[in-house]
Design a protein around this motif. Structure first.
Motif, PDB file in Angstrom:
ATOM      1  N   UNK A 165     -11.274  10.061   1.585  1.00 13.02           N
ATOM      2  CA  UNK A 165     -10.325   9.943   0.475  1.00 13.02           C
ATOM      3  C   UNK A 165      -8.892   9.966   0.990  1.00 13.02           C
ATOM      4  N   UNK A 166      -8.630  10.810   1.977  1.00 16.05           N
ATOM      5  CA  UNK A 166      -7.276  10.883   2.526  1.00 16.05           C
ATOM      6  C   UNK A 166      -6.882   9.567   3.195  1.00 16.05           C
ATOM      7  N   UNK A 167      -7.815   8.940   3.898  1.00 14.60           N
ATOM      8  CA  UNK A 167      -7.521   7.649   4.525  1.00 14.60           C
ATOM      9  C   UNK A 167      -7.227   6.582   3.476  1.00 14.60           C
ATOM     10  N   UNK A 168      -7.957   6.605   2.352  1.00 16.62           N
ATOM     11  CA  UNK A 168      -7.696   5.635   1.283  1.00 16.62           C
ATOM     12  C   UNK A 168      -6.309   5.851   0.677  1.00 16.62           C
ATOM     13  N   UNK A 169      -5.936   7.116   0.444  1.00 14.05           N
ATOM     14  CA  UNK A 169      -4.616   7.385  -0.100  1.00 14.05           C
ATOM     15  C   UNK A 169      -3.495   7.010   0.854  1.00 14.05           C
ATOM     16  N   UNK A 170      -3.661   7.311   2.141  1.00 15.70           N
ATOM     17  CA  UNK A 170      -2.649   6.950   3.129  1.00 15.70           C
ATOM     18  C   UNK A 170      -2.545   5.438   3.308  1.00 15.70           C
ATOM     19  N   UNK A 171      -3.662   4.731   3.154  1.00 11.56           N
ATOM     20  CA  UNK A 171      -3.623   3.270   3.242  1.00 11.56           C
ATOM     21  C   UNK A 171      -2.769   2.675   2.131  1.00 11.56           C
ATOM     22  N   UNK A 172      -2.911   3.201   0.912  1.00  9.19           N
ATOM     23  CA  UNK A 172      -2.081   2.727  -0.187  1.00  9.19           C
ATOM     24  C   UNK A 172      -0.608   2.991   0.052  1.00  9.19           C
ATOM     25  N   UNK A 173      -0.295   4.169   0.583  1.00  5.46           N
ATOM     26  CA  UNK A 173       1.105   4.485   0.894  1.00  5.46           C
ATOM     27  C   UNK A 173       1.630   3.578   1.994  1.00  5.46           C
ATOM     28  N   UNK A 174       0.804   3.333   3.023  1.00  7.69           N
ATOM     29  CA  UNK A 174       1.204   2.430   4.100  1.00  7.69           C
ATOM     30  C   UNK A 174       1.489   1.023   3.571  1.00  7.69           C
ATOM     31  N   UNK A 175       0.626   0.525   2.684  1.00 12.30           N
ATOM     32  CA  UNK A 175       0.816  -0.816   2.142  1.00 12.30           C
ATOM     33  C   UNK A 175       2.121  -0.920   1.360  1.00 12.30           C
ATOM     34  N   UNK A 176       2.413   0.111   0.565  1.00 13.14           N
ATOM     35  CA  UNK A 176       3.633   0.072  -0.243  1.00 13.14           C
ATOM     36  C   UNK A 176       4.881   0.144   0.622  1.00 13.14           C
ATOM     37  N   UNK A 177       4.821   0.915   1.709  1.00 14.57           N
ATOM     38  CA  UNK A 177       5.987   1.054   2.582  1.00 14.57           C
ATOM     39  C   UNK A 177       6.181  -0.188   3.451  1.00 14.57           C
ATOM     40  N   UNK A 178       5.089  -0.789   3.907  1.00 12.05           N
ATOM     41  CA  UNK A 178       5.181  -1.904   4.848  1.00 12.05           C
ATOM     42  C   UNK A 178       5.531  -3.227   4.184  1.00 12.05           C
ATOM     43  N   UNK A 179       5.233  -3.387   2.905  1.00  4.64           N
ATOM     44  CA  UNK A 179       5.426  -4.674   2.236  1.00  4.64           C
ATOM     45  C   UNK A 179       6.483  -4.553   1.147  1.00  4.64           C
ATOM     46  N   UNK A 180       7.399  -5.531   1.121  1.00  6.50           N
ATOM     47  CA  UNK A 180       8.404  -5.576   0.060  1.00  6.50           C
ATOM     48  C   UNK A 180       7.816  -6.072  -1.256  1.00  6.50           C
ATOM     49  N   UNK A 181       6.638  -6.673  -1.222  1.00  3.18           N
ATOM     50  CA  UNK A 181       6.029  -7.228  -2.418  1.00  3.18           C
ATOM     51  C   UNK A 181       5.193  -6.199  -3.185  1.00  3.18           C
ATOM     52  N   UNK A 182       4.971  -5.028  -2.590  1.00  2.00           N
ATOM     53  CA  UNK A 182       4.072  -4.051  -3.187  1.00  2.00           C
ATOM     54  C   UNK A 182       4.814  -2.756  -3.473  1.00  2.00           C
ATOM     55  N   UNK A 183       4.300  -2.033  -4.454  1.00  2.00           N
ATOM     56  CA  UNK A 183       4.817  -0.705  -4.754  1.00  2.00           C
ATOM     57  C   UNK A 183       3.652   0.264  -4.902  1.00  2.00           C
ATOM     58  N   UNK A 184       3.908   1.500  -4.574  1.00  2.00           N
ATOM     59  CA  UNK A 184       2.897   2.554  -4.663  1.00  2.00           C
ATOM     60  C   UNK A 184       2.606   2.860  -6.110  1.00  2.00           C
ATOM     61  N   UNK A 185       1.347   3.009  -6.448  1.00  2.00           N
ATOM     62  CA  UNK A 185       0.942   3.231  -7.833  1.00  2.00           C
ATOM     63  C   UNK A 185       0.563   4.697  -8.052  1.00  2.00           C
ATOM     64  N   UNK A 186       0.417   5.052  -9.328  1.00  2.00           N
ATOM     65  CA  UNK A 186      -0.024   6.411  -9.676  1.00  2.00           C
ATOM     66  C   UNK A 186      -1.435   6.681  -9.144  1.00  2.00           C
ATOM     67  N   UNK A 187      -2.387   5.739  -9.269  1.00  2.00           N
ATOM     68  CA  UNK A 187      -3.701   5.989  -8.640  1.00  2.00           C
ATOM     69  C   UNK A 187      -3.617   6.184  -7.131  1.00  2.00           C
TER      70      UNK A 187
END
Length: 369
Positions: free
Chosen positions: A320-342
């Motif tokens: 679960x921690x890896x899934x949450x960190x992956x979402x944070x990584x995606x939001x930080x690395x890409x200008x097209x994405x933002x971190x969501x509440x889920x």
């Protein structure tokens, strides 16, 4: 002279017989009065652990009275499989993962991608090495047994990404980048990732097969709080499934001016598909992953001994921690994405699972008996 000699010999023989009888009588009560040197759980009072055949194995007993029997060969095989799974997962971070359209993706792109990708493989190598060496076997078996179903769900999703995602093209977030799966080619990184997940599934199968034949028990320091841990774990399992149902990083809506009215209107952009909105193998994998999270949350607090519960919690926590960190990584690395509440919820749930893991482990110092 013959008469007195016979009388003297008879008296001497009767005295020797009496002395032997008296000595034998003294020994029997002493043996019967000898105190039992075994403590609770078959642990000897001199700090030695009896073997499965009732003979002293000469091993000192830890503070929580942990007793470990012979480790079956299949348990060691499960440990080797965990090590191989971790090594394959580490190797998958660097070669090309997928080529989507004309974009080559790598799982370990950037420092953030490498750090996130290390969470599960490094844990698998560490736990698997201990299990292969025969140390605290049910800890490693619990990690492998709970992690196996989690890996199976992720494996089906991974196979979908590399083989059939082009049947119904859609926007996906892969390796931190937003792509359209109109054409997908697999690279060495994808094959290594699939191999890592497959080895983890095999390790879980071996762990389930050998669990009942592995002897490991303690004095029950965790028993008074197992119900509390189970309640907290179930709540976290439900929260995790709700968060997995939606993307951890999504495409934000755009505000544009309506030329007809001159007002700003919200225009929705197509974002990544939710876990349960994908077809075929991806949908099946998502359902298995969600079910495995809940099952692991329910099962882990009931595993015995205490270190087995720690191993089960650890498997869910790192996933679960890896899934949450992956979402944070995606939001930080890409200008097209933002971190969501889920996505934030996954990170909170993973941290809470890690807290439960630490709590179950630390209770070895506060337990009694």
């Amino acid at each position: 002279m013959a008469g007195p000699d016979r009388t003297t010999r008879n008296d001497r023989s009767r005295g020797a017989t009496a002395r032997r009888a008296t000595a034998g009588g003294d020994r029997r009560p002493a043996a019967a009065a000898r105190p039992d040197r075994r403590g609770a759980g078959g642990v000897a009072a001199d700090g030695r652990v009896p073997s499965a055949r009732g003979r002293s194995a000469g091993q000192p007993v830890p503070a929580d009275g942990l007793v470990v029997g012979d480790v079956p060969r299949t348990a060691r095989v499960a440990g080797v499989l965990l090590v191989l799974a971790g090594l394959a997962g580490l190797a998958a971070l660097f070669p090309p993962y997928l080529v989507v359209g004309d974009r080559e993706l790598t799982l370990g792109g950037g420092l953030g991608g490498v750090l996130v990708g290390l969470v599960v493989p490094v844990t698998s190598v560490a736990v698997g090495a201990g299990l292969a060496a025969g140390r605290v076997p049910r800890f490693g078996l619990a990690y492998a047994g709970v992690g196996g179903p989690l890996a199976l769900g992720a494996l089906l999703i991974e196979v979908y990404r590399g083989s059939s995602s082009t049947v119904r093209p859609g926007v996906e977030v892969l390796a931190g980048e937003r792509v359209l799966t109109s054409s997908v080619e697999t690279g060495p990184g994808w094959w290594l990732a699939v191999a890592a997940l497959g080895l983890a599934v095999l390790a879980g199968t071996c762990a389930a097969a050998v669990w009942s034949r592995t002897v490991m028990e303690d004095r029950g320091a965790l028993d008074p709080v197992r119900s509390g841990l189970a309640g907290a774990a179930v709540l976290l399992g439900v929260l995790t499934v709700l968060c997995l149902a939606l993307p951890a990083a999504d495409v934000p809506d755009r505000l544009v001016d309506d030329p007809a009215t001159g007002l700003e209107v919200v225009v929705e952009q197509q974002g990544p598909q939710a876990l349960l909105e994908r077809p075929g193998l991806a949908l099946l994998g998502g359902l298995l992953l969600a079910g495995a999270v809940v099952l692991g949350s329910v099962l882990s607090p009931s595993l015995r001994p205490r270190l087995a519960a720690v191993g089960g919690f650890l498997a869910v926590a790192v996933t679960v921690l890896a899934a949450g960190l992956s979402g944070l990584r995606d939001a930080v690395a890409s200008d097209e994405l933002e971190w969501t509440v889920p996505g934030a919820g996954l990170l909170v749930a993973g941290s809470a699972y890690a807290l439960l893991t630490v709590l179950a482990w630390r209770l070895r110092r506060t337990g009694t008996g």
